[in-house]
Write a protein that holds these residues in place. Structure first.
Motif, mmCIF file in Angstrom:
data_model
loop_
_atom_site.group_PDB
_atom_site.id
_atom_site.type_symbol
_atom_site.label_atom_id
_atom_site.label_comp_id
_atom_site.label_asym_id
_atom_site.label_seq_id
_atom_site.Cartn_x
_atom_site.Cartn_y
_atom_site.Cartn_z
ATOM 1 N N ILE A 130 0.836 -1.203 0.000
ATOM 2 C CA ILE A 130 0.000 0.000 0.000
ATOM 3 C C ILE A 130 0.867 1.249 0.000
ATOM 4 C CG2 ILE A 130 -1.540 1.354 1.493
ATOM 5 C CD1 ILE A 130 -2.867 -1.386 2.223
ATOM 6 N N VAL A 131 1.924 1.280 0.813
ATOM 7 C CA VAL A 131 2.832 2.427 0.821
ATOM 8 C C VAL A 131 3.482 2.595 -0.541
ATOM 9 C CG1 VAL A 131 4.955 3.357 1.824
ATOM 10 C CG2 VAL A 131 3.228 2.309 3.305
ATOM 11 N N ARG A 132 3.914 1.498 -1.138
ATOM 12 C CA ARG A 132 4.531 1.561 -2.472
ATOM 13 C C ARG A 132 3.535 2.095 -3.506
ATOM 14 N NH1 ARG A 132 9.075 -2.382 -3.286
ATOM 15 N NH2 ARG A 132 8.344 -2.474 -5.444
ATOM 16 N N ASP A 133 2.327 1.578 -3.467
ATOM 17 C CA ASP A 133 1.311 1.999 -4.431
ATOM 18 C C ASP A 133 0.978 3.474 -4.280
ATOM 19 O OD1 ASP A 133 1.203 -0.582 -5.427
ATOM 20 O OD2 ASP A 133 -0.650 -1.111 -4.361
ATOM 21 N N GLN A 134 0.880 3.936 -3.029
ATOM 22 C CA GLN A 134 0.587 5.353 -2.788
ATOM 23 C C GLN A 134 1.671 6.234 -3.380
ATOM 24 O OE1 GLN A 134 -2.136 6.581 -1.375
ATOM 25 N NE2 GLN A 134 -1.679 8.551 -0.454
ATOM 26 N N LEU A 135 2.925 5.890 -3.114
ATOM 27 C CA LEU A 135 4.022 6.699 -3.632
ATOM 28 C C LEU A 135 4.089 6.635 -5.152
ATOM 29 C CD1 LEU A 135 6.464 8.487 -3.312
ATOM 30 C CD2 LEU A 135 7.840 6.463 -2.807
ATOM 31 N N ASP A 136 3.925 5.470 -5.716
ATOM 32 C CA ASP A 136 4.011 5.341 -7.171
ATOM 33 C C ASP A 136 2.948 6.193 -7.870
ATOM 34 O OD1 ASP A 136 6.105 3.601 -6.873
ATOM 35 O OD2 ASP A 136 4.929 1.789 -7.292
ATOM 36 N N GLN A 137 1.733 6.186 -7.319
ATOM 37 C CA GLN A 137 0.668 6.961 -7.948
ATOM 38 C C GLN A 137 0.906 8.463 -7.792
ATOM 39 O OE1 GLN A 137 -1.739 5.879 -9.892
ATOM 40 N NE2 GLN A 137 -2.569 7.937 -10.217
ATOM 41 N N LEU A 138 1.280 8.893 -6.595
ATOM 42 C CA LEU A 138 1.549 10.314 -6.394
ATOM 43 C C LEU A 138 2.729 10.774 -7.243
ATOM 44 C CD1 LEU A 138 1.046 10.633 -2.531
ATOM 45 C CD2 LEU A 138 -0.501 11.424 -4.339
ATOM 46 N N TYR A 139 3.738 9.943 -7.364
ATOM 47 C CA TYR A 139 4.895 10.303 -8.193
ATOM 48 C C TYR A 139 4.471 10.465 -9.651
ATOM 49 C CZ TYR A 139 9.525 10.234 -10.277
ATOM 50 O OH TYR A 139 10.647 10.562 -11.000
ATOM 51 N N ALA A 140 3.654 9.575 -10.148
ATOM 52 C CA ALA A 140 3.180 9.680 -11.532
ATOM 53 C C ALA A 140 2.391 10.970 -11.740
ATOM 54 C CB ALA A 140 2.325 8.466 -11.887
ATOM 55 N N GLU A 141 1.560 11.319 -10.784
ATOM 56 C CA GLU A 141 0.738 12.518 -10.907
ATOM 57 C C GLU A 141 1.540 13.803 -10.714
ATOM 58 O OE1 GLU A 141 -3.350 10.437 -9.164
ATOM 59 O OE2 GLU A 141 -2.241 11.872 -7.944
ATOM 60 N N SER A 142 2.723 13.700 -10.137
ATOM 61 C CA SER A 142 3.498 14.888 -9.786
ATOM 62 C C SER A 142 4.401 15.379 -10.909
ATOM 63 C CB SER A 142 4.359 14.598 -8.552
ATOM 64 O OG SER A 142 5.364 13.629 -8.862
ATOM 65 N N ALA A 143 4.277 14.802 -12.071
ATOM 66 C CA ALA A 143 5.115 15.240 -13.186
ATOM 67 C C ALA A 143 4.908 16.722 -13.478
ATOM 68 C CB ALA A 143 4.802 14.397 -14.423
#
Length: 299
Positions: free
Chosen positions: A219-232
């Protein structure tokens, strides 16, 4: 009544947020450092005795946090170079000063988190709440050597006047509203809302949803991966909420270690505190502000 504390602001319509050094996700650990009264019900693992006073089962479970669990958590945070944003009940200054001393040595950020987690921030008259908050803030300042800038209510509770009274005391952000992935300005001049999470939260995940340790890491990994993708195009905030009596259990601590290893080694992550997030945003983190607009700046 309608909410007058903040306006609706869709994240897709905002000026881009930029974090220091070009980082894309600002990550902080909200570490709940709490005191519970022995004769009042509170967060419980077994409802069957939760209404009793005393309640050794549930009180003892909570008390495992300051006695044992937090020291495991501190070791893991140190291993990954993460400073806690400590959500501090002012009663901890009297009952667990060793924890405060450990945090001071590590230069933690200190947020006011009420007097204790048995008394909620609710149903107070204005003058009563003003005096209550002043005592909480002053106690934390004496104990830590630093006046808190941020606030999170016990169980994220507020009255309708809380943000205004906090501003009178010099605090400039709150965590209670949990409705965004970026900071935003409240209608109270000079006060921000900074993201916190009731979902990316060990209490909710492990107790409310019976999440396993490996699932917590994912869950922590998924949260970071999604936020990172959106933060471009615009920076995001990721808050991880921890309670020492939950994540600090011996059979769970390795999963916090694994989760933080993923975060700390991920490109584009600013390992920071809620204080630094609020300060950077207030100082002009959006492109519009960097271009010289003063209209929306927190003062």
């Amino acid at each position: 009544m309608d909410n007058e504390l903040f306006d609706y602001s869709p994240i897709v319509d905002r000026a881009p947020v930029r974090w220091p050094g070009g980082e894309r996700v600002a990550f902080y650990v909200g570490l709940n450092v709490e005191h519970y009264q022995v004769d009042r019900p509170s967060t419980s693992i077994f409802p069957g005795t939760a209404g009793l006073a005393p309640d050794p089962l549930n009180y003892g479970w909570r008390d495992y946090g300051p006695r044992v669990g937090i020291w495991r958590v501190i070791d893991v945070l140190d291993r990954h170079g993460i400073r806690a944003s400590a959500l501090l009940n002012s009663d901890v200054a009297e009952h667990n000063p060793q924890i405060i001393a450990a945090g001071v040595r590590r230069n933690w950020a200190w947020l006011a988190h009420g007097k204790n987690n048995s008394i909620f921030q609710a149903d107070m008259a204005v003058d009563e709440e003003r005096a209550h908050l002043a005592d909480v803030v002053a106690t934390i300042e004496r104990a830590t050597g630093r006046r808190p800038r941020g606030w999170m209510g016990p169980a994220l509770t507020e009255t309708f006047q809380t943000p205004r009274l906090l501003a009178e005391l010099g605090l400039d952000y709150v965590l209670d509203w949990t409705n965004d992935d970026q900071p935003y300005r409240l209608s109270v001049p000079g006060v921000l809302s900074v993201p916190y999470s009731v979902e990316l939260n060990d209490n909710t995940l492990f107790l409310g949803k019976a999440t396993s340790g490996p699932d917590f890491v994912q869950i922590v990994r998924d949260q970071l991966d999604q936020l990172y993708a959106e933060s471009a195009d615009s920076g995001r905030v990721m808050a991880l909420a921890l309670h020492p009596f939950v994540i600090g259990q011996a059979f769970r601590i390795k999963y916090l270690d694994q989760a933080l290893d993923y975060v700390a080694t991920h490109p584009g992550v600013w390992l920071t505190t809620s204080d630094e997030i609020a300060g950077h945003y207030a100082g002009g983190a959006t492109l519009a502000e960097s271009a010289g607009s003063e209209d929306d700046r927190v003062t």
